[in-house]
Design a protein around this motif. Structure first.
Motif, PDB file in Angstrom:
ATOM      1  N   GLN A  73      -0.103 -17.864  -6.007  1.00 55.31           N
ATOM      2  CA  GLN A  73       0.547 -16.559  -5.984  1.00 55.31           C
ATOM      3  C   GLN A  73       1.507 -16.397  -7.155  1.00 55.31           C
ATOM      4  O   GLN A  73       1.523 -15.350  -7.819  1.00 55.31           O
ATOM      5  CB  GLN A  73       1.296 -16.374  -4.663  1.00 55.31           C
ATOM      6  N   GLN A  77       1.050 -13.619 -10.253  1.00 58.07           N
ATOM      7  CA  GLN A  77       2.099 -12.649 -10.531  1.00 58.07           C
ATOM      8  C   GLN A  77       2.558 -12.744 -11.979  1.00 58.07           C
ATOM      9  O   GLN A  77       2.817 -11.718 -12.626  1.00 58.07           O
ATOM     10  CB  GLN A  77       3.277 -12.865  -9.580  1.00 58.07           C
ATOM     11  N   LEU A  88      -4.108  -8.109  -6.797  1.00 55.24           N
ATOM     12  CA  LEU A  88      -3.822  -8.184  -5.368  1.00 55.24           C
ATOM     13  C   LEU A  88      -4.549  -9.368  -4.754  1.00 55.24           C
ATOM     14  O   LEU A  88      -5.757  -9.520  -4.916  1.00 55.24           O
ATOM     15  CB  LEU A  88      -4.273  -6.890  -4.669  1.00 55.24           C
ATOM     16  N   ARG A  91      -5.241 -11.010   2.002  1.00 56.39           N
ATOM     17  CA  ARG A  91      -4.389 -11.606   3.033  1.00 56.39           C
ATOM     18  C   ARG A  91      -4.972 -12.885   3.607  1.00 56.39           C
ATOM     19  O   ARG A  91      -4.246 -13.709   4.169  1.00 56.39           O
ATOM     20  CB  ARG A  91      -4.170 -10.604   4.178  1.00 56.39           C
ATOM     21  N   SER A 129      -7.267  -2.055 -10.624  1.00 57.62           N
ATOM     22  CA  SER A 129      -6.651  -3.231 -10.016  1.00 57.62           C
ATOM     23  C   SER A 129      -7.661  -4.358  -9.910  1.00 57.62           C
ATOM     24  O   SER A 129      -8.867  -4.110  -9.816  1.00 57.62           O
ATOM     25  CB  SER A 129      -6.113  -2.905  -8.615  1.00 57.62           C
ATOM     26  N   LYS A 173       2.328   0.808  -3.306  1.00 58.12           N
ATOM     27  CA  LYS A 173       3.145  -0.392  -3.452  1.00 58.12           C
ATOM     28  C   LYS A 173       3.841  -0.684  -2.124  1.00 58.12           C
ATOM     29  O   LYS A 173       4.259   0.233  -1.418  1.00 58.12           O
ATOM     30  CB  LYS A 173       4.191  -0.153  -4.547  1.00 58.12           C
ATOM     31  N   TRP A 206       2.724  -9.044   5.303  1.00 60.32           N
ATOM     32  CA  TRP A 206       2.094  -9.195   3.986  1.00 60.32           C
ATOM     33  C   TRP A 206       3.123  -9.484   2.903  1.00 60.32           C
ATOM     34  O   TRP A 206       4.274  -9.040   2.974  1.00 60.32           O
ATOM     35  CB  TRP A 206       1.332  -7.922   3.620  1.00 60.32           C
ATOM     36  N   ARG A 208       4.435  -8.824  -0.898  1.00 65.67           N
ATOM     37  CA  ARG A 208       4.482  -7.583  -1.671  1.00 65.67           C
ATOM     38  C   ARG A 208       3.197  -7.443  -2.507  1.00 65.67           C
ATOM     39  O   ARG A 208       2.596  -8.426  -2.917  1.00 65.67           O
ATOM     40  CB  ARG A 208       5.697  -7.568  -2.581  1.00 65.67           C
ATOM     41  N   GLY A 209       2.800  -6.211  -2.723  1.00 65.89           N
ATOM     42  CA  GLY A 209       1.570  -5.981  -3.466  1.00 65.89           C
ATOM     43  C   GLY A 209       1.541  -4.594  -4.059  1.00 65.89           C
ATOM     44  O   GLY A 209       2.320  -3.710  -3.695  1.00 65.89           O
ATOM     45  N   THR A 210       0.611  -4.410  -5.004  1.00 66.97           N
ATOM     46  CA  THR A 210       0.457  -3.130  -5.691  1.00 66.97           C
ATOM     47  C   THR A 210      -1.012  -2.853  -5.932  1.00 66.97           C
ATOM     48  O   THR A 210      -1.769  -3.746  -6.325  1.00 66.97           O
ATOM     49  CB  THR A 210       1.192  -3.123  -7.044  1.00 66.97           C
TER      50      THR A 210
END
Length: 404
Positions: A73, A77, A88, A91, A129, A173, A206, A208-210
């Motif tokens: 992760q 990022q 992304l 999950r 994305s 977001k 979850w 954080r995500g965008t």
């Protein structure tokens, strides 16, 4: 019990333009709305991520990185921030897994794919994305989005205004510890619809995500598929959450260019042995994933490879580019199809090759690191028994000259 497969038909000439809305093309109201930029859950101090042509340029640049084992992760990022693109993580993936960083790829998404492949994950580019997740789900993601978009077109009762509202794009977001139900409610509020069976979405927390400016169809598909769920429209203001169909496909027809239909069918079958390809007059037809339709369209000459814009590494002449790849018993034609997808035109005379007994489905194994185009072609073509010529952006495959 046999697994159910849902198949949909491409109703427009391939490649389809899924995001075109003919009914509102001349609507002044909708044109005015296009000028409005909104975002869902985005604070003003957050940097905007790249989208559209800038996103494409960013992911088509090479990615070369080496380092120690690192947390998945955190590293994703870091790459997302450096390249200014959204990544992304599904999950179902443990974000604390460690990966070895040894990337040398011609494109950013291929670099991410090589990074996550070591832990059994796959990458899909949806909109603007990158989605990283289990292959059995991620490999179907673009096809599911395309099917959901086609289903949207069949729903009666949508006014041109409402169609435009649903297909508008917003940055989506969410923060750490958000729940998927909260995100779905956020979407429902933004797009003014209600959700039936929301309780079928399990409680979850979850990271954080965008998602960079997806439309509603893409957002719902990406979010729900992580629970093996999907959605259906009840009317213009209501959706219902339903179980996901395990297997999906899109029916489509393609017209070969520069080769007989029979040769095109043989070529596709060699490169995509799992596809059931049939003749449809002067075209070939099959049901498959969206990516398979795109690859076949390039392979048989129906669609020209994408031409990179100036400044893109792919715009460099072939003799200035370097290639890193590893193939283990893969068809020679698959290598050529991959080159075409990178904007390289590959030509050959199908009739001459057939008469000479040249089989582009011949399986080869090669491993090259930062090779020139001549090194790549000499090693691969020698294994098939053919010759080649290269200019700035084009490869001509040809028969070897006989003894003088």
């Amino acid at each position: 019990m046999q697994t159910k497969t849902t198949t949909y038909r491409l109703q427009t000439s391939f490649p389809s333009s899924f995001m075109m809305i003919a009914q509102i093309r001349n609507s002044l109201f909708c044109l005015c709305l296009l000028l409005i930029v909104n975002a869902v859950g985005v604070s003003d101090d957050q940097p905007r991520l790249l989208r559209e042509s800038q996103f494409r340029i960013a992911i088509n640049r090479a990615l070369i990185a080496n380092g120690e084992r690192t947390i998945l992760q955190d590293y994703l990022q870091r790459l997302a921030q450096e390249r200014e693109v959204a990544i992304l993580l599904d999950r179902r993936v443990d974000p604390s897994q460690r990966v070895n960083v040894a990337i040398s790829e011609n494109t950013f998404d291929a670099g991410i794919r090589s990074l996550v492949k070591q832990i059994g994950l796959e990458v899909s580019v949806v909109g603007d994305s990158l989605i990283v997740g289990p292959p059995e789900s991620t490999n179907l993601l673009r096809t599911r989005c395309a099917i959901a978009r086609r289903e949207f077109d069949t729903i009666e009762g949508f006014t041109p205004k409402r169609q435009f509202e649903i297909l508008r794009r917003y940055e989506l977001k969410w923060d750490d510890l958000s729940t998927p139900r909260e995100i779905l409610k956020q979407l429902a509020s933004r797009y003014n619809f209600t959700i039936e069976n929301l309780e079928d979405v399990p409680h979850d927390l979850w990271f954080r995500g965008t998602l960079t400016y997806p439309n509603l169809v893409e957002s719902l598909t990406i979010l729900l598929t992580q629970f093996q769920l999907s959605f259906e429209w009840i009317d213009a203001e209501t959706i219902r959450i339903v179980p996901e169909v395990p297997r999906v496909g899109i029916e489509g027809e393609h017209r070969p260019r520069g080769m007989p239909v029979a040769d095109a069918i043989s070529l596709v079958k060699r490169n995509f042995p799992n596809l059931e390809v049939q003749r449809a007059g002067s075209r070939i037809a099959f049901s498959g994933l969206l990516e398979e339709h795109e690859s076949v369209a390039v392979l048989i000459g129906e669609k020209q490879p994408r031409r990179p814009k100036s400044g893109d590494p792919e715009s460099k002449p072939l003799h200035q580019r370097r290639f890193t790849l590893k193939m283990v018993r893969k068809p020679f034609g698959s290598l050529m199809a991959t080159l075409q997808q990178q904007g390289i035109e590959v030509r050959y005379n199908a009739q001459e090759f057939n008469e000479a007994g040249i089989d582009l489905g011949h399986k080869i194994s090669i491993e090259l690191e930062q090779a020139t185009i001549d090194q790549l072609l000499k090693e691969s073509c020698d294994k098939v028994g053919i010759d080649y010529e290269v200019d700035d952006f084009r490869i001509l495959l040809k028969l070897k000259a006989g003894p003088e």
